[in-house]
Design a protein around this motif. Structure first.
Motif, short mmCIF file in Angstrom:
data_model
loop_
_atom_site.label_atom_id
_atom_site.label_comp_id
_atom_site.label_asym_id
_atom_site.label_seq_id
_atom_site.Cartn_x
_atom_site.Cartn_y
_atom_site.Cartn_z
N HIS A 31 16.82 57.17 -17.87
CA HIS A 31 15.75 57.92 -18.54
C HIS A 31 14.44 57.14 -18.47
O HIS A 31 13.42 57.64 -17.99
CB HIS A 31 16.16 58.19 -19.99
N VAL A 32 14.51 55.86 -18.93
CA VAL A 32 13.35 54.97 -18.87
C VAL A 32 13.77 53.70 -18.16
O VAL A 32 14.76 53.07 -18.54
CB VAL A 32 12.83 54.63 -20.29
N SER A 33 13.00 53.31 -17.13
CA SER A 33 13.36 52.11 -16.36
C SER A 33 13.08 50.86 -17.17
O SER A 33 11.97 50.66 -17.66
CB SER A 33 12.54 52.08 -15.06
N ASN A 34 14.07 49.97 -17.26
CA ASN A 34 13.89 48.73 -18.02
C ASN A 34 12.99 47.75 -17.27
O ASN A 34 12.39 46.88 -17.88
CB ASN A 34 15.24 48.07 -18.31
N ALA A 35 12.91 47.89 -15.94
CA ALA A 35 12.13 46.94 -15.15
C ALA A 35 10.69 47.41 -14.95
O ALA A 35 9.78 46.60 -14.80
CB ALA A 35 12.79 46.72 -13.79
N LEU A 36 10.47 48.72 -14.95
CA LEU A 36 9.15 49.27 -14.61
C LEU A 36 8.51 50.05 -15.76
O LEU A 36 7.31 50.29 -15.74
CB LEU A 36 9.28 50.22 -13.40
N GLY A 37 9.31 50.47 -16.71
CA GLY A 37 8.78 51.26 -17.82
C GLY A 37 8.65 52.74 -17.52
O GLY A 37 8.32 53.54 -18.42
N THR A 38 8.92 53.15 -16.30
CA THR A 38 8.78 54.56 -15.90
C THR A 38 9.63 55.49 -16.76
O THR A 38 10.82 55.22 -16.96
CB THR A 38 9.22 54.73 -14.43
N VAL A 39 9.02 56.56 -17.25
CA VAL A 39 9.78 57.62 -17.92
C VAL A 39 10.04 58.69 -16.87
O VAL A 39 9.11 59.29 -16.32
CB VAL A 39 9.00 58.22 -19.10
N ASN A 40 11.30 58.90 -16.58
CA ASN A 40 11.64 59.85 -15.51
C ASN A 40 11.65 61.29 -15.99
O ASN A 40 11.99 61.56 -17.14
CB ASN A 40 13.01 59.48 -14.91
N PRO A 41 11.33 62.22 -15.09
CA PRO A 41 11.39 63.65 -15.45
C PRO A 41 12.84 64.12 -15.42
O PRO A 41 13.24 64.95 -14.60
CB PRO A 41 10.55 64.31 -14.34
N VAL A 42 13.64 63.58 -16.35
CA VAL A 42 15.08 63.83 -16.27
C VAL A 42 15.43 65.30 -16.48
O VAL A 42 16.39 65.79 -15.89
CB VAL A 42 15.88 62.92 -17.24
N GLN A 43 14.62 65.99 -17.30
CA GLN A 43 14.95 67.40 -17.55
C GLN A 43 14.92 68.20 -16.24
O GLN A 43 15.82 68.99 -15.96
CB GLN A 43 13.94 67.97 -18.55
N GLU A 44 13.90 67.94 -15.45
CA GLU A 44 13.74 68.61 -14.16
C GLU A 44 14.88 68.20 -13.20
O GLU A 44 15.42 69.03 -12.46
CB GLU A 44 12.38 68.18 -13.58
#
Lengths: 147, 419
Positions: B185-198
């Motif tokens: 969901h959220v990358s621990n290394a980059l902080g990216t919040v992924n569009p998981v719903q999509e």
């Protein structure tokens, strides 16, 4: 906790910025790769041993200031020494960075500046990576990990 | 809510409130190297509020006994305290039923459980499991082991230079061979919040179930499993201010019901003979042996704690800190931020010139600043950027703008020494 400068002494900072013997040795009689899985540091040590004497030694790799300086100081200390002397120095160095009661002996020369790492247990492996790799090279093992 | 809460729609936690919240955490009363502790390693593990420490203490000191089996009062109280936490987790994730909540050791065990009990029986040679290029080792290695065992293939959708999932690429890798999708969901290394719903919707078009690794999102974001429409979701207690050694697998009840046990033992059976055993219904089916009773109770206290503050307010506060830190670090000569996704949670990975992250970490430590230095158990992410490691600052609800300023000032010391 000790002062930052007790760990990062001038000699260490200098060897980190300007590592000595940062090169390959061709032809070489011994070589090993060292890896610290904790931080991803890698070092390759190459030596040419002639008649039991370390004629040339060089290192390459990517690591923190402690591991780079330690490798650089090690190669400087070992050129021209016998293999037995190198092993003995490794033992003394290992004691220095891991034992509280060890003191910098004159025989250690410049590598004694790394004594400060014993106050930083997480960093001891940075200081010993090059030495473990040297040990593996002399024992004719290709790879060593500090795990 | 599956994305970072926009600042304008919610009140940020004011600095004054943060100072009050800091007082809830005993560790901040202790100086670090004679200085105020600036704890910026929350992505690895968070500190514990007094309420969590007290709940564990009370469990052991006032009503502890083994759960489920005892007919005496202590066992009943323990059982009630333990089982009540399922409801708290369900509410936190907006699940439909308490029985969807399985207590495990942490997100890692949750992923291994799903790999073993749901995916393995469905997997054969030629089948595929799809993950992204920014997974933590815990969402890579269990699938590699499973693929090795079954002859299936692990397919990776690579990330962009900014550290984002390329949703079109992800879609293109979904095929009739895809048997499972597991995404962070959220990358621990980059902080990216992924569009998981999509991404979940795309996987469902192929009839493929999806696990979302929420170790880094709970409670930094508000998570709603119903809105996400995921099939499995997992997180670890220690990252949400609760104890370590406890975590949650949330799973759709119909899927949990058809899954085989993960481990065999006590608690997970209905009836045992030497010939065969009948298994208990979920969630007990997946909780063999005496569980981490006090750990689950502590997790419940942690959920109460974050819910009383409000996960949306926490998200807003951390997002404000992220924006401030991104701007401040951007002003530091030689700093390069790794991971510049448009949607980010409170994690900043960075490099500083050619200084090794471990040296940055040691210098900062002596200034009372705790950050993480290394590969963050995401070596493929480091390989993607051609770097061995990064320094990483990650925020929690108790961090302040002042913490960011101390970090930036401490980086001057790094420069003095190494550049």
């Amino acid at each position: 906790m000790s002062d930052l400068r007790d760990l990062y002494q001038e000699v260490i900072l200098d060897h980190n910025k300007h590592p000595r013997n940062f090169r390959s040795v061709e032809p070489h009689s011994h070589q090993a790769n060292g890896y610290n899985p904790l931080c991803g540091d890698r070092v390759t040590i190459q030596l040419s041993v002639e008649g039991g004497v370390i004629a040339q030694i060089g290192f390459q790799g990517d690591g923190c200031a402690i591991s780079t300086a330690s490798a650089s100081l090690m190669t400087e200390a070992l050129e021209g020494r016998t293999v037995e002397e190198a092993q003995a120095l490794f033992d003394r160095f290992h004691d220095l960075v891991t034992r509280d009661d060890a003191y910098p002996e004159a025989a250690l020369g410049k590598i004694a500046v790394l004594a400060g790492v014993r106050d930083y247990p997480m960093r001891v492996k940075c200081a010993t990576l090059a030495w473990h790799t040297l040990h593996a090279a002399l024992a004719e093992k290709d790879e060593v990990s500090t795990e | 809510m599956s994305t970072v809460t926009p600042m304008q729609t919610h009140d940020a936690v004011t600095p004054l409130a943060v100072e009050r919240l800091r007082a809830d955490f005993p560790i901040f009363a202790r100086p670090m190297n004679g200085k105020r502790l600036v704890f910026l390693d929350n992505a690895a593990s968070a500190q514990k509020p007094e309420a969590v420490i007290r709940a564990i203490d009370e469990c052991y000191g006032e009503y502890y006994a083994n759960i489920h089996r005892g007919v005496y009062q202590l066992s009943q109280r323990s059982t009630q305290a333990y089982e009540a936490v399922r409801g708290k987790v369900r509410a936190l994730l907006n699940g439909a039923d308490d029985r969807e909540v399985v207590f495990v050791r942490g997100a890692t065990e949750a992923i291994n459980l799903v790999a073993h009990s749901y995916v393995r029986p469905r997997l054969g040679p030629g089948d595929e499991i799809l993950i992204t290029g920014m997974e933590h080792h815990s969402n890579i290695v269990p699938w590699q082991l499973l693929c090795e065992e079954t002859g299936a293939t692990l397919v990776v959708s690579p990330i962009t230079d900014k550290g984002e999932v390329d949703v079109e690429d992800f879609r293109s890798r979904l095929t009739a061979r895809t048997k499972f999708v597991s995404i962070v969901h959220v990358s621990n290394a980059l902080g990216t919040v992924n569009p998981v719903q999509e991404m979940i919707a795309a996987a469902h078009e192929f009839g493929v179930a999806v696990l979302v690794d929420g170790a880094q999102s709970v409670p930094h974001l508000s998570v709603d499993v119903a809105e996400l429409d995921c099939d499995f979701y997992c997180f670890s207690g220690h990252k949400i201010y609760g104890p370590s050694g406890v975590g949650v697998l949330w799973g759709r009840l119909d899927l949990l019901r058809e899954m085989r046990p993960y481990q065999g033992g006590g608690e997970m059976i209905r009836y045992v003979t030497f010939e065969r055993s009948e298994f208990a219904e979920p969630p007990q089916r997946f909780e063999a042996g005496t569980p981490n009773i006090a750990g689950v109770v502590g997790l419940g206290a942690a959920i109460d704690y974050v819910c009383a503050i409000g996960t949306e307010r926490i998200a807003a506060h951390e997002h404000a800190l992220l924006e401030y830190a991104t701007a401040r670090l951007g002003e530091v000569e030689g700093v390069r931020i790794i991971g510049t996704a448009t949607a980010k949670a409170g994690v900043i990975s960075f490099l500083m010139g050619r200084v090794h992250p471990h040296d940055i970490g040691t210098v900062l430590d002596l200034e009372g600043v705790a950050i993480r230095a290394g590969h963050h158990c995401a070596q493929p992410v480091m390989q993607r950027y051609g770097i061995p490691a990064t320094a990483r600052a990650s925020f929690g609800l108790y961090n302040t703008y002042d913490d960011v300023d101390v970090l930036v000032r401490a980086l001057d010391k790094v420069r003095e020494l190494f550049i």
